[in-house]
Design a protein around this motif. Structure first.
Motif, PDB file in Angstrom:
ATOM      1  N   ASP A 187     -49.033 -32.147   9.558  1.00 17.15           N
ATOM      2  CA  ASP A 187     -49.237 -33.541  10.142  1.00 17.15           C
ATOM      3  C   ASP A 187     -49.213 -34.534   8.838  1.00 17.15           C
ATOM      4  O   ASP A 187     -48.736 -35.509   8.974  1.00 17.15           O
ATOM      5  CB  ASP A 187     -50.868 -33.079  10.225  1.00 17.15           C
ATOM      6  N   GLY A 188     -48.905 -34.010   7.511  1.00 14.20           N
ATOM      7  CA  GLY A 188     -48.440 -35.470   6.740  1.00 14.20           C
ATOM      8  C   GLY A 188     -47.310 -34.584   5.388  1.00 14.20           C
ATOM      9  O   GLY A 188     -47.992 -33.644   4.854  1.00 14.20           O
TER      10      GLY A 188
ATOM     11  N   THR B 275     -41.188 -43.532   8.007  1.00 10.13           N
ATOM     12  CA  THR B 275     -42.396 -43.437   8.660  1.00 10.13           C
ATOM     13  C   THR B 275     -43.110 -45.148   8.930  1.00 10.13           C
ATOM     14  O   THR B 275     -43.867 -46.030   8.306  1.00 10.13           O
ATOM     15  CB  THR B 275     -43.433 -42.915   7.991  1.00 10.13           C
ATOM     16  N   ASP B 276     -43.361 -44.885  10.282  1.00  8.46           N
ATOM     17  CA  ASP B 276     -44.307 -46.122  10.702  1.00  8.46           C
ATOM     18  C   ASP B 276     -44.811 -46.473   9.465  1.00  8.46           C
ATOM     19  O   ASP B 276     -46.435 -45.870  10.164  1.00  8.46           O
ATOM     20  CB  ASP B 276     -44.724 -46.131  12.200  1.00  8.46           C
TER      21      ASP B 276
ATOM     22  N   GLN C 234     -48.981 -45.785  10.880  1.00  7.52           N
ATOM     23  CA  GLN C 234     -49.339 -44.067  10.479  1.00  7.52           C
ATOM     24  C   GLN C 234     -50.371 -43.720  10.020  1.00  7.52           C
ATOM     25  O   GLN C 234     -50.739 -44.171   9.100  1.00  7.52           O
ATOM     26  CB  GLN C 234     -48.200 -42.674  10.470  1.00  7.52           C
ATOM     27  N   ARG C 235     -51.432 -42.656  10.285  1.00  8.59           N
ATOM     28  CA  ARG C 235     -52.085 -42.518  10.033  1.00  8.59           C
ATOM     29  C   ARG C 235     -52.111 -42.535   8.544  1.00  8.59           C
ATOM     30  O   ARG C 235     -52.925 -42.618   7.167  1.00  8.59           O
ATOM     31  CB  ARG C 235     -53.706 -40.896  10.261  1.00  8.59           C
TER      32      ARG C 235
ATOM     33  N   THR D 228     -51.976 -45.768   6.472  1.00  8.92           N
ATOM     34  CA  THR D 228     -53.543 -46.369   6.185  1.00  8.92           C
ATOM     35  C   THR D 228     -53.681 -46.047   5.576  1.00  8.92           C
ATOM     36  O   THR D 228     -55.066 -46.493   4.625  1.00  8.92           O
ATOM     37  CB  THR D 228     -53.593 -46.617   8.254  1.00  8.92           C
TER      38      THR D 228
ATOM     39  N   ARG E 193     -39.699 -35.935  12.939  1.00  7.83           N
ATOM     40  CA  ARG E 193     -41.137 -36.170  13.278  1.00  7.83           C
ATOM     41  C   ARG E 193     -42.112 -36.223  12.058  1.00  7.83           C
ATOM     42  O   ARG E 193     -43.407 -36.602  13.131  1.00  7.83           O
ATOM     43  CB  ARG E 193     -41.467 -34.854  14.109  1.00  7.83           C
TER      44      ARG E 193
ATOM     45  N   PRO F 281     -44.740 -37.410   9.664  1.00  9.25           N
ATOM     46  CA  PRO F 281     -44.686 -38.417   8.367  1.00  9.25           C
ATOM     47  C   PRO F 281     -44.679 -38.133   7.403  1.00  9.25           C
ATOM     48  O   PRO F 281     -45.477 -37.200   6.866  1.00  9.25           O
ATOM     49  CB  PRO F 281     -46.402 -39.435   8.519  1.00  9.25           C
TER      50      PRO F 281
END
Length: 411
Positions: free
Chosen positions: A165-166, A305-306, A309-310, A313, A365, A367
């Motif tokens: 996920d990251g 990465t946008d 994205q969690r 942030t 894909r 982050p």
């Protein structure tokens, strides 16, 4: 129980990492993998070492949690070559401490980040904090040359990467949050001509002079496709190496250049390489006696990465939270400077260098966060150093990031 986040443990631990010579080439990362494995074993954490080449390896460890989420901390074991005694004041592997700085090859790029991520993961295990997901730690071989360790991991875990996920890369960012880096395309362009006696140049075909025309074309073409990104910066092209000629009185029949191209969106390497080859074909039509050859030395994709994205942030929240704590305990004079520092650090940025993230980001894909205590301007420099307080603070940053991103489970 040993507090792995304490200065008394963390600083000597980093010194041991700096003392291990992993200059690449040749790398010799396996010795450092064994050192990390020994430390993890002493802390009750299992790890796996995977051979990459003779004397070279990756190390993996998992802090298992509850739930399906997965976060990876990743750093590389190797460094660039040491500086000479004439170039620097400090021994490259001495890990000398002077003031609040530790000097040595890899202190900034990136053994401080690697050590901090390992100690952050180990502290969570040590304190019995149950994460609501798995925290993976990966130390790779070969990032400074060809990312051989990351490429092997990606090949062997091609079914596991989509489950992440990251990804957090501990490269030096000056303790700032970075959401990506430029792409890198390295090319070697060779030009073949015909040799002749230097007193009769009209009988030869001068490859060095022909290369001058080719270099000018590359720079003109770079202006045509130049791109800029608000976070990652601008694309660039630089001719950084040239080889040609035998001696002064011989017309050279061969010349080659190494070209370093850095890209940002929307540039893509495949079409860009095709454009360059098309331009070379146009020159060939004008000078049919010359022969050109293009080799691709390195291809590292853009990582971006946008900021929404969690993972990004969460990193910004940790930075802001830690800044607020420092500001509340500082003097009035300190509070003013800390406030400005936190505001500046909260801005998402990009870094100019490439990382193992370009190999591990699962085709864009996944982050990716880049964050490390070292100063990127010191990377590859003589007398490289890291601020010890920044290193210690980064251990807490990585620890809090894992907690915030994965969550915890109350037992």
């Amino acid at each position: 129980m040993i507090n792995v986040r304490s200065r008394g443990f963390a600083v000597p631990f980093l010194q041991r990492l700096i003392g291990a010579d992993t200059c690449n080439p040749p790398g010799n990362e396996h010795g450092l993998s064994l050192l990390l494995q020994e430390t993890l074993q002493e802390l009750g954490i299992a790890s796996t070492i995977t051979a990459v080449e003779e004397g070279r390896s990756n190390l993996e460890a998992v802090i298992a949690g509850s739930g399906s989420r997965k976060l990876m901390f990743c750093g590389h074991l190797d460094t660039v070559s040491p500086w000479s005694a004439a170039a620097g004041r400090y021994p490259p592997h001495g890990a000398v401490i002077e003031g609040n700085r530790m000097y040595g090859r890899g202190t900034s790029d990136m053994k401080s980040g690697l050590a901090a991520m390992l100690l952050a993961a180990a502290s969570l295990h040590q304190d019995g904090i149950r994460l609501a997901g798995d925290l993976l730690f990966l130390a790779t071989a070969g990032e400074e040359v060809d990312s051989c360790g990351a490429r092997l991991y990606a090949e062997q875990h091609r079914h596991d990467l989509p489950l992440l996920d990251g990804l957090v890369i501990g490269e030096p960012t000056g303790s700032r949050v970075a959401a990506g880096h430029k792409g890198a395309l390295w090319l070697r362009i060779s030009l073949f001509g015909r040799s002749a006696h230097g007193s009769m140049p009209q009988l030869g075909l001068n490859a060095v002079e022909g290369m001058m025309e080719l270099i000018a074309l590359l720079h003109r073409h770079a202006l045509e496709w130049q791109a800029a990104d608000p976070v990652l910066g601008s694309s660039s092209l630089s001719v950084n190496r040239i080889v040609g000629g035998v001696q002064t009185n011989v017309v050279p029949d061969y010349c080659s250049i190494d070209v370093d191209i850095r890209t940002v969106p929307p540039l893509r390497h495949g079409p860009l390489l095709q454009e360059i080859e098309d331009k070379l074909q146009e020159i060939q039509l004008l000078h049919p006696e010359y022969r050109y050859q293009v080799e691709q030395l390195l291809d590292r994709s853009v990582v971006y990465t946008d900021p929404g994205q969690r993972l990004i942030t969460a990193a910004l929240e940790v930075v802001a939270q830690r800044g607020d704590k420092e500001e509340s305990t500082g003097s009035e004079e300190d509070k003013g400077s800390l406030g400005r520092s936190v505001s500046s650090e909260a801005e998402v940025q990009g870094v100019p260098y490439y990382t193992d993230g370009s190999v591990l980001h699962d085709n864009g894909r996944l982050p990716v966060l880049i964050y490390g205590p070292g100063d990127p301007r010191l990377a590859h420099q003589p007398d490289e150093w890291v601020d010890i307080d920044a290193y210690l603070d980064s251990i807490s940053f990585y620890r809090e990031l894992a907690i915030r991103f994965l969550g915890t489970v109350q037992e």
